[in-house]
Write an enzyme that holds these catalytic residues in place. Sequence first.
Site, PDB file in Angstrom:
ATOM      1  N   SER A 137       0.800  -1.224   0.000  1.00  0.00           N
ATOM      2  CA  SER A 137       0.000   0.000   0.000  1.00  0.00           C
ATOM      3  C   SER A 137       0.832   1.274   0.000  1.00  0.00           C
ATOM      4  O   SER A 137       0.314   2.357  -0.262  1.00  0.00           O
ATOM      5  CB  SER A 137      -0.947   0.015   1.203  1.00  0.00           C
ATOM      6  OG  SER A 137      -0.221   0.043   2.419  1.00  0.00           O
ATOM      7  N   ASP A 171      -2.929  -9.792   7.661  1.00  0.00           N
ATOM      8  CA  ASP A 171      -1.693  -9.591   8.411  1.00  0.00           C
ATOM      9  C   ASP A 171      -0.799 -10.787   8.099  1.00  0.00           C
ATOM     10  O   ASP A 171      -1.180 -11.935   8.365  1.00  0.00           O
ATOM     11  CB  ASP A 171      -2.012  -9.520   9.913  1.00  0.00           C
ATOM     12  CG  ASP A 171      -0.792  -9.284  10.786  1.00  0.00           C
ATOM     13  OD1 ASP A 171       0.336  -9.605  10.367  1.00  0.00           O
ATOM     14  OD2 ASP A 171      -0.973  -8.780  11.911  1.00  0.00           O
ATOM     15  N   TYR A 195      15.132  -5.625  13.920  1.00  0.00           N
ATOM     16  CA  TYR A 195      14.940  -5.439  12.479  1.00  0.00           C
ATOM     17  C   TYR A 195      16.077  -6.100  11.690  1.00  0.00           C
ATOM     18  O   TYR A 195      15.836  -6.817  10.708  1.00  0.00           O
ATOM     19  CB  TYR A 195      14.862  -3.946  12.175  1.00  0.00           C
ATOM     20  CG  TYR A 195      14.558  -3.598  10.743  1.00  0.00           C
ATOM     21  CD1 TYR A 195      13.271  -3.738  10.231  1.00  0.00           C
ATOM     22  CD2 TYR A 195      15.544  -3.109   9.895  1.00  0.00           C
ATOM     23  CE1 TYR A 195      12.981  -3.413   8.912  1.00  0.00           C
ATOM     24  CE2 TYR A 195      15.271  -2.770   8.581  1.00  0.00           C
ATOM     25  CZ  TYR A 195      13.989  -2.926   8.088  1.00  0.00           C
ATOM     26  OH  TYR A 195      13.719  -2.592   6.780  1.00  0.00           O
ATOM     27  N   LYS A 240      15.793  -9.213   8.999  1.00  0.00           N
ATOM     28  CA  LYS A 240      16.187  -9.052   7.599  1.00  0.00           C
ATOM     29  C   LYS A 240      17.353  -9.971   7.225  1.00  0.00           C
ATOM     30  O   LYS A 240      17.447 -10.443   6.087  1.00  0.00           O
ATOM     31  CB  LYS A 240      16.539  -7.591   7.318  1.00  0.00           C
ATOM     32  CG  LYS A 240      15.332  -6.649   7.405  1.00  0.00           C
ATOM     33  CD  LYS A 240      14.255  -7.008   6.394  1.00  0.00           C
ATOM     34  CE  LYS A 240      13.150  -5.975   6.321  1.00  0.00           C
ATOM     35  NZ  LYS A 240      12.133  -6.305   5.293  1.00  0.00           N
TER      36      LYS A 240
END
Length: 246
Positions: free
Chosen positions: A14, A63, A155, A159
């Site tokens: 989005s 989700d 994070y 990743k």
Amino acid sequence: MELEGKVALVTGASRGIGRAIAVELARAGAEVAVNFAASEDAAREVASEIEALGRKAYLVKFDVAEPEGVAQGVKEVEETFGRIDILVNNAGITRDGLLVRMKEEDWERVLSVNLKGAFLVTKAVIPGMMKRRWGRIINVSSVVAFSGNPGQSNYAASKAGLVGFSRSLALEVARRGITVNVVAPGFIETDMTAALPEKAREALLSQVPMGRAGTPEEVAHAVVFLASDKASYITGTVLHVNGGLW
């Protein structure tokens, strides 16, 4: 066009990089399922851009960290388009903080969305690809998976996990005509980076040899390449889009 007749599912499509990827896949000829978790109005704008290019778009809300929602969402897309040829696991969040003060829920939520989410969506999509003996899976990682970043241990771990996940999966499905690759963006102009304090932005830019931030479209071009037949002999690799930032 290089992706004419293909169907793509892009998670977190989005806004930002996901939005650019969805639009560029459509520009290359693909029909696109636009996944979002909350921003329906923004997702509708992306769908409108795709349709303006003469391609079909389908909004699918779930989700990525919720197994039942993922299963239902993937089923909807497959019923709408008949199949999913290209999967881009782009959905990701940050909940930054130094490890000594990081809440356990912030660690778990980032790992759930960024890493577990890719596992869940891929597991739901891959049986169809294996049956058809063709598929492209592109996982969006980050330069911090390789460089690390203070305050982003959750994070960076998520990743970096995507890289190991992708390389292992690539070996499992290579003989089924499916490639699995990673795109690792550096400092890209998005809502997320725009929210950084000016001093933090300047400090980051000073580390980029090219002297500028990248654009979401530059990341999207790398994804389109990996989704195309031009990359048919590339699997289990990481394509860095970072202007030389390490």
